[in-house]
Scaffold this active site. Structure first.
Site, PDB file in Angstrom:
ATOM      1  CG  HIS A 139      43.582   1.952  -4.251  1.00 32.33           C
ATOM      2  ND1 HIS A 139      43.101   1.234  -5.297  1.00 32.33           N
ATOM      3  CD2 HIS A 139      42.390   2.600  -4.085  1.00 32.33           C
ATOM      4  CE1 HIS A 139      41.942   1.234  -5.578  1.00 32.33           C
ATOM      5  NE2 HIS A 139      41.276   2.140  -4.729  1.00 32.33           N
ATOM      6  CD  GLU A 173      36.442   5.176  -2.283  1.00 31.69           C
ATOM      7  OE1 GLU A 173      36.305   6.182  -2.038  1.00 31.69           O
ATOM      8  OE2 GLU A 173      36.863   5.022  -3.616  1.00 31.69           O
TER       9      GLU A 173
END
Length: 283
Positions: A70, A174
């Site tokens: 990202h 994550e």
């Protein structure tokens, strides 16, 4: 427990060597790092991948993964502001400060949006040279990853009318726990922000985030375990060869660790893309 082993096939990309210098290579190297710089480079690449699969022994497959990290999120800006040590010890456990809001589930900063759009431009540039489009997209449920996917691919003219679908996987999130930036929004909120038919959830995706724990940080070994489960899922159920995963540094390195426990961590910068050819063998 995975039912196959995998390894990275070297010789295609500058990043696939174990000693590749991520800082020197950068987020988006020319040709995404493909070593072949000829005008026919991607046709040659596709032909080679097809050949590898055509001559592979039963139970062996080759797939090409584009691991996309990202773009910069507000939590990344917060960590840069305070430094990693102070961030990990104090600020990461809060929802923000007087300048930034990073918890839960922060969005991209303007720089992060620009990074995702830079990836879009590189895809467009390489599409003119025949780069294969991802046939399957997967994303983390955290909005910084979904926003990156959206800004990179949704509405892109280089898709040439190819239908775009992205499956949201819980296990692509994550490294989780303690840090508020890693706590996701409820399923209904995610679905409102990134609606079908482009984005859809895997079966069994829960409304509430039951994964994140305020008082316990997930280990890197566990991150690698869930990466291995995703790896096994893709090679078990996906016929497609070209796979794009939009996610985070922790889980991307979890894939590397799951495939090769001796491989060094690859510190992919925000907005970067790590392409790899991966060979999987049933065991």
């Amino acid at each position: 427990m995975a039912t196959r082993t995998g390894r990275i096939v070297a010789g295609f990309f500058v990043q696939d060597h174990p000693d590749a210098d991520a800082k020197a290579i950068g987020a988006l190297p020319p040709r995404f790092g493909l070593l072949d710089d000829s005008s026919d480079r991607w046709n040659t690449f596709k032909a080679r991948i097809s050949e590898l699969n055509a001559v592979a022994t039963p139970g062996t497959q080759y797939k090409v993964f584009f691991f996309s990290r990202h773009g910069q999120g507000f939590h990344n800006a917060g960590e840069a502001k305070y430094g990693t040590k102070v961030w990990d010890e104090y600020w990461s456990k809060l929802n923000g400060d007087e300048e930034f809001v990073w918890g839960p589930d922060p969005d991209l900063t303007q720089l992060g949006l620009d990074q995702a759009r830079a990836a879009r431009e590189l895809w467009k540039t390489e599409r003119a040279f025949g780069i294969p489009l991802p046939e399957r997209h997967y994303s983390s449920p955290l909005q910084r990853a979904l926003r990156t996917f959206h800004e990179t691919f949704v509405g892109a003219d280089f898709l040439d009318g190819t239908p775009l679908r992205c499956t949201i996987l819980e296990y692509l999130r994550e490294e989780s726990g303690e840090h508020t930036c890693d706590k996701r929004f409820p399923r209904s909120v995610i679905a409102h922000q990134f609606p079908p038919p482009i984005c859809g959830f895997e079966d069994g995706f829960s409304e509430a985030d039951t994964f994140w724990k305020a008082d316990e940080r997930e280990t890197k070994a566990h991150v690698a375990e869930r990466a291995l489960q995703i790896f096994d899922r893709i090679f078990s159920s996906d016929r497609e060869t070209y796979i794009c995963i939009t996610a985070h540094s922790g889980i991307i390195n979890g894939f590397l660790r799951a495939i090769d426990t001796d491989r060094p961590r690859y510190p992919l910068v925000t907005g970067g893309v790590l392409p790899l050819v991966i060979k999987a063998v049933d065991v």
